[in-house]
Design an enzyme around this catalytic site. Structure first.
Site, PDB file in Angstrom:
ATOM      1  N   TYR A   1      -4.686  43.353  37.020  1.00 16.25           N
ATOM      2  CA  TYR A   1      -4.958  42.173  37.843  1.00 16.25           C
ATOM      3  C   TYR A   1      -3.927  41.094  37.482  1.00 16.25           C
ATOM      4  O   TYR A   1      -3.667  40.855  36.300  1.00 16.25           O
ATOM      5  CB  TYR A   1      -6.386  41.725  37.501  1.00 16.25           C
ATOM      6  CG  TYR A   1      -6.924  40.569  38.277  1.00 16.25           C
ATOM      7  CD1 TYR A   1      -7.100  40.641  39.654  1.00 16.25           C
ATOM      8  CD2 TYR A   1      -7.315  39.405  37.619  1.00 16.25           C
ATOM      9  CE1 TYR A   1      -7.634  39.582  40.358  1.00 16.25           C
ATOM     10  CE2 TYR A   1      -7.854  38.339  38.308  1.00 16.25           C
ATOM     11  CZ  TYR A   1      -8.004  38.427  39.674  1.00 16.25           C
ATOM     12  OH  TYR A   1      -8.535  37.374  40.357  1.00 16.25           O
TER      13      TYR A   1
ATOM     14  N   ASP B   1     -10.867  46.942  32.246  1.00 12.36           N
ATOM     15  CA  ASP B   1     -11.367  46.134  33.357  1.00 12.36           C
ATOM     16  C   ASP B   1     -12.097  47.110  34.287  1.00 12.36           C
ATOM     17  O   ASP B   1     -11.481  47.907  34.985  1.00 12.36           O
ATOM     18  CB  ASP B   1     -10.198  45.440  34.070  1.00 12.36           C
ATOM     19  CG  ASP B   1     -10.665  44.515  35.199  1.00 12.36           C
ATOM     20  OD1 ASP B   1     -11.744  44.770  35.773  1.00 12.36           O
ATOM     21  OD2 ASP B   1      -9.945  43.554  35.507  1.00 12.36           O
TER      22      ASP B   1
HETATM   23  C1  LIG Z   1     -11.367  39.420  40.726  1.00 12.86           C
HETATM   24  C2  LIG Z   1     -10.947  40.249  39.600  1.00 12.86           C
HETATM   25  C3  LIG Z   1     -10.891  39.734  38.310  1.00 12.86           C
HETATM   26  C4  LIG Z   1     -11.122  38.275  37.993  1.00 12.86           C
HETATM   27  O1  LIG Z   1     -12.387  37.818  38.292  1.00 12.86           O
HETATM   28  P1  LIG Z   1     -12.660  36.273  38.618  1.00 12.86           P
HETATM   29  O2  LIG Z   1     -14.119  36.150  38.525  1.00 12.86           O
HETATM   30  O3  LIG Z   1     -12.094  36.032  39.987  1.00 12.86           O
HETATM   31  O4  LIG Z   1     -11.933  35.458  37.591  1.00 12.86           O
HETATM   32  C5  LIG Z   1     -10.532  40.582  37.288  1.00 12.86           C
HETATM   33  N1  LIG Z   1     -10.250  41.876  37.507  1.00 12.86           N
HETATM   34  C6  LIG Z   1     -10.289  42.405  38.728  1.00 12.86           C
HETATM   35  C7  LIG Z   1      -9.970  43.845  38.898  1.00 12.86           C
HETATM   36  C8  LIG Z   1     -10.633  41.619  39.816  1.00 12.86           C
HETATM   37  O5  LIG Z   1     -10.626  42.152  41.047  1.00 12.86           O
END
Ligand SMILES: *Cc1c(COP(=O)(O)O)cnc(C)c1O
Length: 393
Positions: free
Chosen positions: A108, A180
């Protein structure tokens, strides 16, 4: 317990619900104590979800953390005001000056920014690696590598990683494995079964599911949970009980929502596959998606988010397509009930360890819960506009 039953019961201990169905919204900064003994007990009881001070959590956050652990696994779940905060705090909690981390090239974008713009200032070096590196990760591990960070599937380009192979090698070198897991949403990928030590999610996406709350989570194994919890607390991380209530409400329909997102997205992706403008479908359930075999091996299902690459087009034609959409709104997020579209060019500049092989634009779709025939009709008329502009430019 099967997944759908877990989703219904997650976090609903009677201690948090007080005899009604849902945990209550407990707002607090100050916690008051009836005696010096009670105060001392609370101060010394950081591990047992005891009221101490608002920043340490209230019954609403205890319920939500419990729910996340029940869904995703692990020994505990730390909460953050956004997914980005979850990522940066998880990393910060486990690095020190002089360390080296390995970051997946398809991370990201704000995760990359954090590494490039902040970690470098703290003397922490980042090396980006090919998401499909698999066992090749070993060659990149240095004496001072402390974290290997994965994101699977990768942001925008959807490469699925061989998580267990990377995790096994990471552990042989005493590296912490962070993932993630936002796309997996705590349901479609069970991180701790595949060797992950800390699993981060933007709960903003599918957990909340209604595009109205920013929220992040990090679940950790027994080994890493105490340090994650204490360092995140030291960094001042806490979340609003109202937001957590909405997230708990979101969880109850997570299973049915994901099923419908998946069904709709597969139908749209299969339709796109028949379109003459489409070069390739980057949907983990399609064999055209890099790492598809790991999706098949490790995931329980897919969801509404995927991308595809065009085999023709220019910026003007792409803009005409995007601007003509009725049901697909343009927006940077995903995971809500509504459909979203994003046109992306310049991917070549967003990767450093790998070469993005396509020249033409990529489109990322989040397929929502609308009637899928309306969505396909929307894309169909969009392609017409695309061709009209392409023919004249
Ligand atoms: C949106 C997203 C984030 C970050 O999340 P926020 O709540 O917008 O800060 C992190 N990783 C991935 C894969 C995302 O799609």
């Amino acid at each position: 317990m099967k997944q759908d039953t877990k989703i219904i019961n997650a976090g609903r201990k009677s201690k948090w619900t007080q005899g009604v169905v849902n945990p209550s919204v407990q707002r607090a900064s100050t916690v008051v104590f009836e005696s010096t003994t009670a105060m001392k007990h609370a101060a010394g009881n950081k591990t047992n979800q005891v009221l101490f001070y608002g920043r340490r959590g209230t019954t609403t956050s205890f319920a939500f953390s419990d729910a996340m652990v029940e869904l995703e696994g692990g020994a505990g779940c730390a909460l953050y005001p956004s997914g980005t905060a979850a990522i940066t705090n998880a990393i910060l909690s486990f690095v020190k000056s002089g360390d080296h981390i390995l970051m997946v090239d398809t991370a990201y974008e704000p995760t990359r920014d954090f590494c490039d713009k902040l970690l470098t200032n703290y003397g922490v070096e980042t090396t980006y690696y090919d998401p499909l590196i698999g066992a090749g990760i070993e060659a990149l591990i240095k004496e001072n590598t402390s974290i290997i960070f994965l994101e699977s599937p990768g942001s925008i380009t959807m490469e699925v990683q061989d998580v267990p192979t990377i995790a096994k090698i990471a552990h042989q070198h005493d590296c912490i494995v962070m993932l993630d897991n936002t796309w997996g949403a705590g349901v479609n990928f069970q991180p701790f079964d595949y060797g992950v030590d800390i699993s981060v999610q933007a709960a903003t996406k599918y957990i909340v599911g209604h595009s109205d709350v920013m929220l992040g989570t990090a679940t950790a194994t027994e080994k890493y949970w105490p340090q994650l919890r204490e360092h995140s607390y030291t960094l001042g991380q806490c979340t609003s009980p109202d937001d957590l209530y909405l997230a708990l409400r979101g969880i109850r329909t997570l299973g049915v929502r994901l099923n419908q997102h998946e069904k709709n997205a597969l139908k749209v992706a299969n339709w796109l596959k028949t379109r003459p403008e489409v070069e390739t479908i980057l949907h983990p359930a399609f064999d055209s998606c890099p790492g598809h075999e790991f999706f098949q091996r490790d995931f329980n299902g897919s969801n509404g988010l995927f991308s595809f690459v065009l085999n023709c087009g220019n910026q003007k034609a792409l803009n005409a397509l995007l601007d003509s959409m009725e049901h697909f709104k343009m927006g940077y997020s995903w995971g809500g009930f509504e459909s979203l579209i994003l046109g992306i060019t310049g991917l070549k500049n967003m990767r450093t360890a790998t070469q993005w092989p396509y020249e033409n634009p990529l489109i990322r779709l989040h397929i929502g819960l609308e009637d899928v025939d309306d969505l396909i009709a929307d894309l169909e008329q969009g392609f017409e506009k695309f061709h009209q502009v392409l023919a004249t430019s």
